[in-house]
Write an enzyme that holds these catalytic residues in place. Structure first.
Site, mmCIF file in Angstrom:
data_model
loop_
_atom_site.group_PDB
_atom_site.id
_atom_site.type_symbol
_atom_site.label_atom_id
_atom_site.label_comp_id
_atom_site.label_asym_id
_atom_site.label_seq_id
_atom_site.Cartn_x
_atom_site.Cartn_y
_atom_site.Cartn_z
ATOM 1 C CB ILE A 54 0.212 10.437 -5.630
ATOM 2 C CG1 ILE A 54 0.529 11.675 -4.949
ATOM 3 C CG2 ILE A 54 0.720 10.086 -7.005
ATOM 4 C CD1 ILE A 54 2.352 11.580 -4.584
ATOM 5 N NE ARG A 112 0.627 -2.315 2.771
ATOM 6 C CZ ARG A 112 1.453 -1.961 3.902
ATOM 7 N NH1 ARG A 112 1.936 -2.928 4.757
ATOM 8 N NH2 ARG A 112 1.792 -0.593 4.097
ATOM 9 C CG ASP A 160 2.266 -6.478 1.715
ATOM 10 O OD1 ASP A 160 3.213 -5.862 1.387
ATOM 11 O OD2 ASP A 160 2.177 -6.913 3.026
ATOM 12 C CG ASN A 193 1.645 5.847 -6.157
ATOM 13 O OD1 ASN A 193 2.266 6.863 -6.071
ATOM 14 N ND2 ASN A 193 0.638 5.522 -5.314
ATOM 15 C CE1 TYR A 207 8.860 7.739 1.178
ATOM 16 C CE2 TYR A 207 9.968 9.754 1.013
ATOM 17 C CZ TYR A 207 8.862 8.857 0.591
ATOM 18 O OH TYR A 207 8.150 9.453 -0.116
ATOM 19 C CB THR A 250 -0.871 12.824 0.273
ATOM 20 O OG1 THR A 250 0.522 12.735 0.921
ATOM 21 C CG2 THR A 250 -0.828 13.022 -1.264
#
Length: 247
Positions: A12, A32, A52, A79, A143, A178
């Site tokens: 994304i 990262r 990071d 994002n 999450y 993704t």
């Protein structure tokens, strides 16, 4: 318009960077994995910086460098994040998920605020959340909690910055084509002893449109939110999930 996109090396984030490049934005891309990020940034003429978001000093340095190279920040698209399940007990990933997705995003928002362009420049903060901020999914407590927290953060920050004419919004994607999504499909297949195709078909049963979104679909909504057509939109969580969550 100087736009910073975090987590821009794939999926994304990459699609958002590509769309905003076509829209004429000056881009700073953060991630990262610097090597992968540079491959995305090069054809866009974008600045690539390793960052990071779990590391506060890293975030401060990256945003200072972005402003030094490309000028004050007009837009942040936050994002960057990690996904996957977590289980109670040894090896529980809950704290890492929250530290990355929620705390890391907060750090980026505040760092962008410290390097924000002055009026009359258009300013906007956008956060990529998830449908899991809306619905219950077993084994995804970390999450889900981190993404739901982002919606509270967006609403509060929108109220805080509204007087400065700075919209703050979230996007809640559902299934998007993704690597992260396919890792989830594969995890379900392994946990339930079924094939990837069977796991995909089962997941799509809950999606009225019957298909995953494409990263470009999310990027298109980002483009609209940054346009004059959306100037009255703030404090909102926009759902893009093929109808899997309706309200």
């Amino acid at each position: 318009m100087h736009v910073v996109v975090t987590g821009a090396g794939t999926g994304i984030g990459q699609a958002i960077a590509e769309r905003l490049h076509r829209d004429g934005a000056t881009l700073t891309l953060l991630a990262r994995d610097l090597e992968r990020l540079q491959a995305v940034a090069a054809p866009l003429g974008a600045t690539a910086l390793r960052c990071d978001i779990r590391d506060g000093a890293d975030v401060e340095a990256a945003f200072a460098a972005a402003a030094a190279v490309n000028g004050p920040v007009s837009v942040l698209v936050a994002n960057a994040g990690i996904g996957g399940p977590n289980e109670a007990g040894e090896g529980d990933r809950f704290e890492d998920l929250v530290a990355t997705n929620l705390v890391g995003t907060y750090r980026c928002l505040r760092a962008a605020q410290r390097h924000l362009a002055e009026p009359p420049a258009s300013r906007h903060f956008l956060v990529i959340a998830s449908i899991l901020a809306r619905i219950a999914v077993p084994r995804y407590t970390g999450y889900s909690a981190s993404k739901a927290g982002l919606l509270g953060l967006v609403r509060s920050l929108a109220a805080e910055l509204g007087g400065d004419d700075i919209p703050v919004n979230a996007i809640c994607p559902g299934w998007v084509d993704t690597t992260m999504a396919w890792d989830g499909i594969d995890g379900t297949a392994e946990a339930d002893g079924i094939t990837r195709d069977e796991a995909y078909a089962r997941a799509m049963e809950a999606v009225p449109l019957g298909r995953m979104s494409q990263p470009a679909d999310i990027a298109g909504v980002v483009s609209w939110l940054l346009s004059a057509d959306a100037r009255g939109v703030t404090g909102q969580a926009i759902d893009i999930n093929g109808g899997a969550f309706m309200h």
